[in-house]
Design a protein around this motif. Structure first.
Motif, short mmCIF file in Angstrom:
data_model
loop_
_atom_site.label_atom_id
_atom_site.label_comp_id
_atom_site.label_asym_id
_atom_site.label_seq_id
_atom_site.Cartn_x
_atom_site.Cartn_y
_atom_site.Cartn_z
N GLY A 1 91.75 75.67 44.97
CA GLY A 1 91.36 75.88 43.58
C GLY A 1 89.86 75.95 43.39
N ARG A 2 89.12 75.13 44.17
CA ARG A 2 87.67 75.09 44.00
C ARG A 2 87.02 76.43 44.31
NH1 ARG A 2 85.82 71.68 41.03
NH2 ARG A 2 83.82 71.64 42.08
N THR B 1 92.92 57.76 59.02
CA THR B 1 92.83 58.03 57.59
C THR B 1 94.01 57.31 56.96
OG1 THR B 1 91.98 60.20 58.16
CG2 THR B 1 92.61 59.84 55.87
N THR C 1 93.74 70.91 49.71
CA THR C 1 94.07 72.23 50.23
C THR C 1 94.99 72.21 51.45
OG1 THR C 1 92.06 72.13 51.52
CG2 THR C 1 91.97 73.35 49.47
N THR C 2 95.28 71.03 51.99
CA THR C 2 96.05 71.01 53.22
C THR C 2 97.39 71.70 53.03
OG1 THR C 2 97.04 69.65 54.91
CG2 THR C 2 97.10 68.77 52.69
N SER C 3 97.89 72.36 54.07
CA SER C 3 99.22 72.91 53.92
C SER C 3 100.20 72.13 54.78
CB SER C 3 99.24 74.40 54.26
OG SER C 3 98.40 74.66 55.33
N PHE D 1 88.27 79.46 43.56
CA PHE D 1 88.77 80.58 42.76
C PHE D 1 87.67 81.51 42.25
CE2 PHE D 1 93.15 78.84 41.30
CZ PHE D 1 93.54 78.84 42.62
N ASN E 1 96.90 79.10 35.85
CA ASN E 1 95.81 79.44 36.75
C ASN E 1 94.67 78.44 36.68
OD1 ASN E 1 95.75 81.74 38.59
ND2 ASN E 1 96.53 82.88 36.84
N ASP F 1 95.71 75.27 38.46
CA ASP F 1 95.63 75.52 39.90
C ASP F 1 94.20 75.34 40.41
OD1 ASP F 1 97.68 75.96 41.61
OD2 ASP F 1 98.06 78.00 40.94
N GLN F 2 93.28 75.77 39.58
CA GLN F 2 91.88 75.72 40.01
C GLN F 2 91.30 74.31 39.98
OE1 GLN F 2 89.41 78.56 38.01
NE2 GLN F 2 87.58 77.97 39.13
N TYR F 3 91.68 73.51 38.98
CA TYR F 3 91.02 72.21 38.82
C TYR F 3 91.84 71.00 39.24
CZ TYR F 3 87.22 74.51 36.41
OH TYR F 3 86.14 75.29 36.13
N TYR G 1 91.15 77.75 59.49
CA TYR G 1 91.26 76.33 59.14
C TYR G 1 90.84 75.43 60.29
CZ TYR G 1 93.39 72.07 57.20
OH TYR G 1 93.62 70.82 56.73
N TYR H 1 102.53 71.09 37.11
CA TYR H 1 101.76 71.80 36.09
C TYR H 1 102.04 71.26 34.70
CZ TYR H 1 101.05 75.24 39.77
OH TYR H 1 100.72 75.85 40.92
N ASP I 1 87.92 67.35 58.12
CA ASP I 1 88.04 66.14 58.94
C ASP I 1 87.89 66.42 60.44
OD1 ASP I 1 88.40 64.34 56.89
OD2 ASP I 1 90.55 64.75 56.76
N VAL J 1 86.59 65.74 43.80
CA VAL J 1 85.47 65.98 42.88
C VAL J 1 85.32 64.79 41.94
CG1 VAL J 1 85.62 68.49 42.92
CG2 VAL J 1 86.98 67.21 41.28
N GLN K 1 93.13 79.00 52.01
CA GLN K 1 94.13 77.93 51.87
C GLN K 1 94.45 77.66 50.40
OE1 GLN K 1 95.69 76.33 54.42
NE2 GLN K 1 94.58 77.35 56.02
N MET L 1 92.89 61.42 52.91
CA MET L 1 92.45 62.57 53.72
C MET L 1 91.55 63.49 52.89
SD MET L 1 95.82 64.96 54.30
CE MET L 1 95.03 66.31 55.17
N LYS L 2 90.49 63.97 53.52
CA LYS L 2 89.48 64.75 52.81
C LYS L 2 90.02 66.09 52.31
CE LYS L 2 85.33 62.55 53.21
NZ LYS L 2 85.95 61.23 53.00
N ASP L 3 90.89 66.70 53.08
CA ASP L 3 91.37 68.03 52.72
C ASP L 3 92.66 68.00 51.92
OD1 ASP L 3 89.43 69.72 53.52
OD2 ASP L 3 90.22 70.02 55.55
N TYR M 1 97.69 58.83 60.35
CA TYR M 1 97.77 58.38 58.97
C TYR M 1 98.65 57.14 58.86
CZ TYR M 1 95.67 62.89 58.14
OH TYR M 1 94.83 63.95 58.16
#
Lengths: 500, 306
Positions: free
Chosen positions: B248-249, A199, A270-272, B251, A450, A453-455, B131, A227, B137, A464, B245, A265-267, A284
């Motif tokens: 946001g999607r 990736t 949300t990746t942590s 929520f 908030n 955070d969501q979008y 996860y 933000y 992936d 998206v 995780q 990378m696809k995630d 990578y």
């Protein structure tokens, strides 16, 4: 017989109760004749144990007793807990005299955590005032009163792509031709074509692939980078909705192409995992982030974090300074301090006294670090940052004066010159010195945060489609009260312009 | 009269004394901080302090109801908790009965301990186990299961549909073992002669369970449910924050009151608004306990909590 039994019952239960209570009692401490200053700083390194801390404090006190007639207690707090720990400690009446902001100077001022030090500066911190200069101090002011001193360090954050040098060499890519974020696409595609299992682009951290800061010349007006709410763009003094701008739409569209072509990378949203961990995995090729050091130093210091690959760095944007970039890391005297003058004097020392600041950063010479003789320092033989008793080396860019700290071995002395130049030459915002007080729109802030955070993470990471998602996002932001925030910002900005 | 009181005191005095430190702890830890509810109605300022800060009426509560998120998070909090209470109780009782019927063999105990194990994991760890399954992936589901079935990979962390089921599943995996302990203990406490009588009357195993065990568990079920209802306005923060995780999607199906407050106040660090959110949850929770108890008292006086 019966009464004896009862008596013993009473005695046993009294003892039980007493032992429970006594277990909780603490011990009192002795007092000294010097004023005590508690210096609370954020650390990315391990928190040293109390005895180790005491040895460093003692070495600092040997200086401060004579210099300012005070003794210092160091209070290192892990960076993630810092803001809430300070807030709780001050509510609880715990002694904190000097503390720092981590992008939240604004809150510290509006809730009166920070003391107004305007009238104390000339007497107790004149050297710092001269060193930092009126322009930068203005960034820590609110309505003409000074509340903090910004950390003196390379501040201008320059967007860069950090890449695997071995792969660049292997594929014969020309990185010098990469000068903008658009140029990055071709490089990522070349890597993808040559190594389909890889990736190409990693996330910097959750929901961030580094594109945010590549949008040039944005004054975030006291919001943090993650933000942005109402911002200034294109050198104009009109507050605009960042998310409605063409630049934001373009950035999301670019991210989307990368995502669709498997270049990122696809995630990412949300990746942590952080960029360093991802790069270390070997899957990578690069990531985009902003640093305040020259290309070579950045690559070298990131390489030192581990991972085992040779790294390179290339600047793909230009630095931009707004009020937040200067006051994000600033130092304040607590409003609850009983010895504000001494506290400010000590704060002054962290900007002017190399011995003091090096003790805080590196600890004791010989035990925690060794001097290489050429002005640089290293960890003692066989030790690193995680095994020496005391170090706060990673905080070097967050406290006092960076330019009087010992550089780590391997840093080029020329870098300091480059960094100072960047600080002076970086483009600055038209609203430099303006800070926004969010207290009148707190409710809207929570709601808008908030929604962001969501979008935002999904949009900026390309997961998206921006053409359909941005309109929904804008709609939700409006419902949450973004326009009220923009109006409040504009009103305060107009007042600030009129006053300056 | 006086004498009797003295006698009673002599009898209960030592016991009271033993309880004293515990009561004191409860007072200091759970009751004294209640003074903090002040903060929910104040514009907190560090110089003025808790009592000196200005009153600002219901201003601090406004953010909870500012957007349509208010509806979403309240709905999510209530429905998930309702699902947890109903499904959690049913599954826990089912598992408890099975464990009890298996007897007291060593391997049964081992099995029971194994069921308990997930309860000891922190949500962060569980979040990563999930996860490992759902990662777009390299996750197990996308890379192995769906590949073998020739289904196109799903981007789990941005698809809302499966999450209500996933969250309930994860909840059950973590808590079933723990919840069933109480029921195993209750079943063990049931008088064996009742079963013997039932057997003599020709009751089958299923009939014994449905007609004897379950009815006799009723007080325990009611007690456990009442306690859970009191917390219905609280959500397990780790479950709703760590496991998805923080995506946001998702929520719309993972936002609960706790996560909303956490996310909203991360940046502001506002004391008053945090206090307001906590007060709101406590008051509604308290009313729900009272309500549920009244209902139980009406239906079945003996089993009411108070």
């Amino acid at each position: 017989m019966k009464s004896l039994q009862r008596l013993s019952k009473v005695i046993v239960s009294t003892l039980l109760a007493l032992s429970l209570v006594l277990g909780m009692a603490g011990a009192a401490t002795a007092e000294t004749q010097y004023d005590k200053i508690v210096y609370a700083y954020a650390t990315f390194n391990n928190i040293p144990d109390t005895e180790t801390l005491a040895t460093v404090e003692e070495a600092i006190n040997a200086i401060t007793r004579d210099a300012i007639g005070a003794e210092v207690t160091l209070k290192p707090i892990v960076i993630w807990d810092y803001s809430s720990a300070i807030s709780l400690a001050m509510q609880g009446g715990e002694k904190i005299d000097v503390f720092q902001s981590l992008g939240d100077l604004n809150t510290a001022i509006s809730t009166s955590m920070a003391l107004d030090i305007t009238d104390l500066m000339d007497e107790y911190a004149a050297e710092s005032k001269a060193l930092i200069g009126e322009n930068w101090l203005a960034a820590c002011s609110h309505e003409g009163r000074l509340y903090g001193i910004p950390t003196f360090k390379p501040i201008a954050l320059t967007p860069m792509i950090i890449y695997r040098q071995d792969i660049v060499d292997e594929l014969g890519l020309d990185m010098s031709a990469v000068n903008s974020v658009q140029d990055v696409t071709a490089v990522l595609q070349a890597v993808k074509d040559a190594k389909p299992d890889m990736t190409p682009l990693a996330a910097v951290n959750t929901g961030n692939i580094g594109l945010g800061l590549t949008v040039p010349d944005v004054d975030y007006l006291t919001d943090n980078y993650y933000y942005p709410k109402g911002v200034l763009m294109n050198d104009e003094l009109t507050v605009v909705d960042y998310y409605a701008s063409q630049q934001f739409a373009d950035t999301c569209a670019l991210a989307r192409t990368w995502f669709n072509n498997g270049l990122v990378m696809k995630d990412a949203a949300t990746t942590s995992s952080t960029a360093a961990e991802l790069m270390a995995s070997g899957n990578y090729f690069a990531y985009i982030a902003s640093y305040s050091y020259p290309e070579k130093d950045t690559a070298a210091s990131l390489e030192a974090l581990g991972g085992g690959f040779k790294l390179g760095a290339k600047i793909i944007g230009s630095a931009f300074l707004d009020t937040t970039s200067i006051n994000a890391l600033s130092w304040m005297v607590a409003s609850t301090s009983t010895v504000p003058e001494k506290a400010l004097q000590f704060l002054n020392l962290t900007f002017t006294d190399p011995q003091v600041v090096n003790l805080i950063i590196y600890g004791l010479e010989g035990r925690d670090y060794v001097n290489n003789g050429d002005g640089t320092v290293s960890y003692p033989e066989g030790h690193d940052a995680s095994t020496v008793p005391y170090t706060a080396q990673l905080s070097c860019g967050t406290l006092g004066n960076f330019f009087i700290m010992y550089p780590m071995a391997g840093t080029d002395p020329e870098s300091l010159v480059w960094e100072l130049e960047q600080n002076q030459n970086a483009k600055t915002s038209v609203a430099m010195g303006f800070t926004f007080d969010s207290s009148s729109v707190k409710t809207e802030y929570t709601a808008v945060t908030n929604v962001i955070d969501q979008y935002l993470p999904a949009l900026i990471c390309g997961s998206v489609d921006p053409t359909t998602e941005i309109p929904v996002f804008l709609q939700r932001l409006e419902e949450a009260g973004l326009n009220e925030i923009i109006a409040a910002k504009q009103a305060q900005l107009d007042a600030w312009v009129a006053a300056n | 009269m006086q004498k009797r009181r003295k006698k009673r005191l002599a009898k209960t005095g030592p016991l009271l004394l033993i309880a004293a430190p515990g009561l004191l702890y409860l007072l200091i830890n759970n009751y004294l901080p209640m003074f903090g509810v002040f903060l929910a109605f104040k514009d907190f300022n560090y110089i003025k302090g808790i009592f000196g800060s200005d009153w600002n009426g219901l201003e601090n509560f406004r953010f909870l109801f500012r957007t349509r998120d208010a509806w979403i998070m309240t709905r999510n909090t209530l429905l998930y908790n309702a699902a947890f209470i109903v499904i959690g109780t049913v599954v826990a009782i089912f598992v408890a009965i099975l464990i009890y019927e298996l007897g007291k063999k060593r391997r049964v105990r081992l099995f029971q301990s194994a069921l308990m194990l997930p309860n000891l994991f922190s949500w962060v760890v569980i979040g990563f186990i999930v996860y490992a399954f759902l990662n777009a992936d390299t996750g197990f589901i996308n890379n192995t299961v769906l590949k073998a079935l020739h289904i196109t990979p799903i981007s789990w962390y941005s698809t809302t549909g499966p999450w209500p089921f996933l969250l309930v599943l994860v909840y059950l995996w973590k808590f079933t073992g723990y919840l069933s302990i109480v029921y195993v203990a209750s079943i063990a406490g049931i008088d064996k002669s009742v079963y013997e009588a039932a057997q003599l009357d020709g009751a089958s195993k299923i009939q014994q369970i449905m007609r004897v065990t379950v009815p006799l568990l009723k007080p325990t079920i009611i007690l456990m449910t009442l306690m859970a209802v009191g917390r219905i306005f609280y959500s397990d923060f780790g479950l709703f924050y760590q496991v998805p995780q923080n995506s946001g999607r998702l929520f719309d199906v993972t936002q609960t009151i706790d996560t909303y407050v956490y996310r909203g106040l991360m940046e502001l660090n506002d004391v008053g608004m945090s206090a307001a959110a906590a007060l709101y949850q406590s008051v509604v929770g308290f009313m729900l306990v009272l309500g549920a108890n009244t209902l139980v008292r009406k239906l079945d006086h003996e089993n009411a909590l108070f």
